[in-house]
Design a protein around this motif. Structure first.
Motif, PDB file in Angstrom:
ATOM      1  N   LEU A  52       0.825  -1.211   0.000  1.00 45.10           N
ATOM      2  CA  LEU A  52       0.000   0.000   0.000  1.00 45.10           C
ATOM      3  C   LEU A  52       0.856   1.257   0.000  1.00 45.10           C
ATOM      4  O   LEU A  52       0.550   2.233  -0.699  1.00 45.10           O
ATOM      5  CB  LEU A  52      -0.935  -0.007   1.211  1.00 45.10           C
ATOM      6  CG  LEU A  52      -1.991  -1.124   1.246  1.00 45.10           C
ATOM      7  CD1 LEU A  52      -2.812  -1.032   2.529  1.00 45.10           C
ATOM      8  CD2 LEU A  52      -2.895  -1.064   0.036  1.00 45.10           C
ATOM      9  N   HIS A  55       2.164   2.260  -3.326  1.00 42.37           N
ATOM     10  CA  HIS A  55       1.166   2.848  -4.217  1.00 42.37           C
ATOM     11  C   HIS A  55       0.494   4.074  -3.600  1.00 42.37           C
ATOM     12  O   HIS A  55      -0.594   4.475  -4.030  1.00 42.37           O
ATOM     13  CB  HIS A  55       0.111   1.802  -4.586  1.00 42.37           C
ATOM     14  CG  HIS A  55       0.628   0.717  -5.479  1.00 42.37           C
ATOM     15  ND1 HIS A  55       1.336  -0.369  -5.001  1.00 42.37           N
ATOM     16  CD2 HIS A  55       0.565   0.559  -6.830  1.00 42.37           C
ATOM     17  CE1 HIS A  55       1.667  -1.154  -6.012  1.00 42.37           C
ATOM     18  NE2 HIS A  55       1.222  -0.629  -7.120  1.00 42.37           N
ATOM     19  N   ILE A  57      -0.818   4.687  -0.577  1.00 42.30           N
ATOM     20  CA  ILE A  57      -1.985   4.512   0.286  1.00 42.30           C
ATOM     21  C   ILE A  57      -1.511   4.360   1.728  1.00 42.30           C
ATOM     22  O   ILE A  57      -0.740   3.451   2.031  1.00 42.30           O
ATOM     23  CB  ILE A  57      -2.815   3.283  -0.129  1.00 42.30           C
ATOM     24  CG1 ILE A  57      -3.320   3.444  -1.572  1.00 42.30           C
ATOM     25  CG2 ILE A  57      -3.992   3.082   0.819  1.00 42.30           C
ATOM     26  CD1 ILE A  57      -4.083   2.243  -2.085  1.00 42.30           C
ATOM     27  N   SER A  74      -8.299   4.756   4.202  1.00 38.54           N
ATOM     28  CA  SER A  74      -9.336   5.716   3.848  1.00 38.54           C
ATOM     29  C   SER A  74     -10.353   5.057   2.928  1.00 38.54           C
ATOM     30  O   SER A  74     -10.011   4.252   2.064  1.00 38.54           O
ATOM     31  CB  SER A  74      -8.710   6.925   3.154  1.00 38.54           C
ATOM     32  OG  SER A  74      -9.716   7.781   2.623  1.00 38.54           O
ATOM     33  N   ASP A  76     -11.816   6.249   0.526  1.00 38.00           N
ATOM     34  CA  ASP A  76     -11.582   6.626  -0.868  1.00 38.00           C
ATOM     35  C   ASP A  76     -10.617   5.671  -1.564  1.00 38.00           C
ATOM     36  O   ASP A  76     -10.646   5.551  -2.794  1.00 38.00           O
ATOM     37  CB  ASP A  76     -11.024   8.055  -0.946  1.00 38.00           C
ATOM     38  CG  ASP A  76     -12.009   9.085  -0.421  1.00 38.00           C
ATOM     39  OD1 ASP A  76     -13.228   8.798  -0.456  1.00 38.00           O
ATOM     40  OD2 ASP A  76     -11.570  10.154   0.028  1.00 38.00           O
ATOM     41  N   ASP A  77      -9.760   5.002  -0.791  1.00 37.04           N
ATOM     42  CA  ASP A  77      -8.744   4.116  -1.380  1.00 37.04           C
ATOM     43  C   ASP A  77      -9.142   2.646  -1.314  1.00 37.04           C
ATOM     44  O   ASP A  77      -8.341   1.778  -1.677  1.00 37.04           O
ATOM     45  CB  ASP A  77      -7.406   4.298  -0.645  1.00 37.04           C
ATOM     46  CG  ASP A  77      -6.852   5.698  -0.800  1.00 37.04           C
ATOM     47  OD1 ASP A  77      -7.022   6.281  -1.877  1.00 37.04           O
ATOM     48  OD2 ASP A  77      -6.244   6.201   0.161  1.00 37.04           O
ATOM     49  N   LYS A  80      -9.225   0.650  -4.767  1.00 38.90           N
ATOM     50  CA  LYS A  80      -7.870   0.532  -5.306  1.00 38.90           C
ATOM     51  C   LYS A  80      -7.046  -0.464  -4.507  1.00 38.90           C
ATOM     52  O   LYS A  80      -6.298  -1.274  -5.081  1.00 38.90           O
ATOM     53  CB  LYS A  80      -7.182   1.903  -5.292  1.00 38.90           C
ATOM     54  CG  LYS A  80      -5.759   1.878  -5.830  1.00 38.90           C
ATOM     55  CD  LYS A  80      -5.116   3.256  -5.759  1.00 38.90           C
ATOM     56  CE  LYS A  80      -3.663   3.198  -6.233  1.00 38.90           C
ATOM     57  NZ  LYS A  80      -3.016   4.529  -6.137  1.00 38.90           N
ATOM     58  N   ALA A  81      -7.181  -0.435  -3.193  1.00 41.86           N
ATOM     59  CA  ALA A  81      -6.419  -1.347  -2.345  1.00 41.86           C
ATOM     60  C   ALA A  81      -6.823  -2.796  -2.591  1.00 41.86           C
ATOM     61  O   ALA A  81      -5.971  -3.692  -2.647  1.00 41.86           O
ATOM     62  CB  ALA A  81      -6.616  -0.985  -0.874  1.00 41.86           C
TER      63      ALA A  81
END
Length: 260
Positions: A52, A55, A57, A74, A76-77, A80-81
């Motif tokens: 993470l 990238h 995060i 978060s 928001d991530d 993507k994670a």
């Protein structure tokens, strides 16, 4: 006149304080974090945290009472994670080891247990060695060590198989040749024709995206109570706005001098 100025000054300071409080509360709500994954071994927790960070995060690692770890990020991530975890194959599947089956803490160690522990240790060492080859993401080796009758006569020949995950853009043939050479020269009595190597490419980002979508859907269905933040945020924002209105509402005086 002076009293009026002081009253206006105090009112202005009070208004700014209340406004700062509401802004801070809204900012805190906007940065709410959700649980990404839990019940991790320390090795998986470190691997995921490192992935993470690479990238961009940021994650919070929390240790549990049972020796496991959980990660929060978060909201928001979150998608993507999950995509990154699917691409990297994390967390890794857990398997029982020889140490689990044969702890080695008994008073008597049988020849079978001794042989099993030796084979397992050799497999682990060879897997780690293959993983250091250029272009290899991970490797898993399985062995059958040569067995004789105690007089030097071979009763069972040595055999080996390996599953090698290689990175995109690398030559699988070259990696296979190098892996075979390592195995043949590391195990006594192992011939090239008794070595089987399976080369598997690491999944592409497109495949990982599809897998992450499936993982995300499954997590929402299987454990909806683990991430209640998505439901609580709108409710909390409404409560904050209501509190702000009550704090900023003008205080009116009635004819009898009471406030309303």
């Amino acid at each position: 006149m002076t009293a009026m100025r002081d009253t206006r000054k105090n009112s202005s300071c009070g208004f700014m304080t209340k406004m700062a409080l509401v802004v801070a509360m809204v900012a805190a709500l906007s940065s709410c974090k959700e649980s990404l994954i839990g019940e991790l071994k320390v090795s998986d927790a470190r691997a995921i945290e490192t992935l993470l960070i690479e990238h961009g995060i940021k994650s919070d690692v929390t240790a549990g009472k049972d020796g496991t770890y959980s990660l929060s990020i978060s909201s928001d991530d979150l998608d993507k994670a999950k995509m990154l975890l699917a691409e990297a194959g994390l967390p890794r599947q857990s398997y029982k080891t020889i140490e689990d089956l044969f702890p080695g803490d008994g008073l008597v160690v049988t020849p079978f247990e001794q042989q099993a522990r030796l084979t397992y240790a050799t497999e682990q060492q060879l897997s780690a060695t293959l993983a250091t080859l250029d272009g290899v993401a991970s490797a898993n080796v399985n062995l059958v060590l040569a067995r004789d009758n105690g007089r030097g006569v071979i009763q069972e020949r040595a055999r080996a198989s390996a599953v090698v995950m290689y990175r995109e853009g690398r030559d699988p043939v070259e990696i296979s040749v190098n892996a075979r050479a390592v195995l043949v020269n590391s195990v006594r009595g192992l011939a090239e024709e008794d070595v089987a190597i399976v080369m598997t490419p690491v999944r592409s980002p497109t495949q990982a995206t599809a897998a992450a979508a499936m993982l995300s859907a499954a997590s929402r269905v299987a454990a909806p109570s683990e991430s209640p933040t998505g439901i609580l945020i709108p409710i909390a924002i409404v409560l904050v706005l209501l509190a702000g209105y009550l704090m900023f509402a003008p205080i009116r005086k009635t004819a009898d001098g009471k406030t309303s």
